[in-house]
Design an enzyme around this catalytic site. Structure first.
Site, PDB file in Angstrom:
ATOM      1  N   ASP A  14       0.842  -1.195   0.000  1.00  0.00           N
ATOM      2  CA  ASP A  14       0.000   0.000   0.000  1.00  0.00           C
ATOM      3  C   ASP A  14       0.878   1.246   0.000  1.00  0.00           C
ATOM      4  OD1 ASP A  14      -2.200  -1.617   0.162  1.00  0.00           O
ATOM      5  OD2 ASP A  14      -2.552  -1.279   2.300  1.00  0.00           O
ATOM      6  N   ARG A  15       0.346   2.306  -0.540  1.00  0.00           N
ATOM      7  CA  ARG A  15       1.081   3.576  -0.598  1.00  0.00           C
ATOM      8  C   ARG A  15       1.575   4.016   0.783  1.00  0.00           C
ATOM      9  NH1 ARG A  15      -1.171   9.190  -3.392  1.00  0.00           N
ATOM     10  NH2 ARG A  15       0.615  10.494  -2.833  1.00  0.00           N
TER      11      ARG A  15
END
Length: 333
Positions: free
Chosen positions: A137-138
């Site tokens: 995930d970012r």
């Protein structure tokens, strides 16, 4: 963009399906478009129509019709981002590049982000074949592996498909995580919110998902430092499993904030644990082991300073931590 004629000369391309070759070559072009031009016969090999399952041979000539995508636009990034990513490399050999990815940087571009880690590093290293082995995930930091060539990518991705990869995360959650809550097995399914955002939730109709948890340290009853080991790799798996267990990850404004109101702490870590004071999503991919035949890629990524410092502030006024973690090794293959 004009018609391209690509001669297959690289042994790395021989044996690859034409659809996968096009998806790699035409980065940023929607999958639906790639399969449409194949069905219509706009893609030709040696002058003839082929199916998506066709496997390329040495000296084939592939005709690719005119296309335009994000890949045609220049990759834009700052000098600071370039230096940050270069400094984040914790392992490199002829086949793989592994980063301790900083939180806040997307691994690839999307509809709202032109360039992510993989696009930037392809440009920095002048290697268009660089591919993500997996994703983070970012807002998650830690181990992120990229393959430098197709043969290495295939071996690594096979290990992921066969669930032979070991991924260990470190995370901080709200409240007192029960010592007895060692295994969470809740089925997960993706869904879309009324405003169009893609999320994940616990559902009997979802896919099997298992996460093992181990308590590493406590900040009284206000917060717990955990180790999580994934047995499946579902999207947002750890974030949803912790939230569903009543102890969302600190800094998770997507899932922890969705907990029932009686489970949301008003004042954790002497005030610094409030959502608005947490510096980031407190989830870090600390260890990654990928079997590679008789060998293995083993990497350990130190926890980012801002996350470690935040935890130190949480335990500052408490008694010494219980159950300290054992010393960690280095990176090797």
């Amino acid at each position: 963009m004009t018609v391209q004629h690509v001669d297959i000369q690289d042994p790395e391309d021989v044996g690859q399906r034409i659809d996968n070759f096009l998806l790699r070559t035409l980065k940023g072009v929607p999958r639906q478009y790639v399969y449409r031009i194949l069905r219509r016969g706009e893609v030709r090999v040696n002058g003839g129509r082929i199916k998506a399952s066709y496997r390329m041979k040495l000296h084939d000539t592939v005709r690719i019709p005119p296309t335009r995508s994000r890949q045609d636009l220049p990759v834009e990034y700052s000098a600071d981002i370039e230096e940050t990513l270069k400094a984040s490399v914790i392992f490199e050999d002829a086949d793989f590049l592994v980063l301790n990815k900083p939180a806040g940087i997307a691994v690839h571009g999307g509809s709202s982000i032109r360039s992510g880690v993989v696009e930037i590093l392809r440009d920095v290293y002048a290697n268009p074949r660089l591919e993500l082995v997996h994703r983070l995930d970012r807002d998650t930091s830690g181990c992120l592996a990229l393959a430098k060539k197709r043969s290495a990518l295939q071996v690594a991705q096979a290990a992921f498909r066969e669930r032979r990869v070991k991924k260990i995360y470190e995370l901080y959650v709200h409240g007192h995580w029960p010592q007895s809550n060692r295994v969470v097995q809740l089925k997960l399914e993706r869904y879309e919110t009324a405003w169009g955002e893609r999320r994940v939730r616990v559902s009997a109709a979802g896919a099997q998902a298992r996460t093992d948890f181990e308590v590493l340290e406590r900040a009284g009853d206000r917060a717990t430092r955990l180790q999580a080991t994934l047995h499946t790799g579902r999207t947002h798996q750890i974030r949803v499993h912790t939230s569903a267990s009543g102890h969302g990850i600190m800094g998770d404004d997507k899932y922890a904030a969705a907990q029932p109101e009686h489970q949301q702490p008003e004042n954790t870590c002497n005030g610094v644990g409030r959502m608005e004071n947490i510096p980031r999503l407190c989830l870090h991919a600390r260890k990654l082991t990928i079997p590679l035949g008789a060998d293995a890629l083993r990497v350990v990524a130190p926890v980012e300073a801002s996350m470690a410092q935040f935890w130190a502030s949480c335990v500052a006024d408490d008694v010494p931590a219980q159950g300290p973690e054992k010393p960690r090794g280095g990176n090797q293959r």
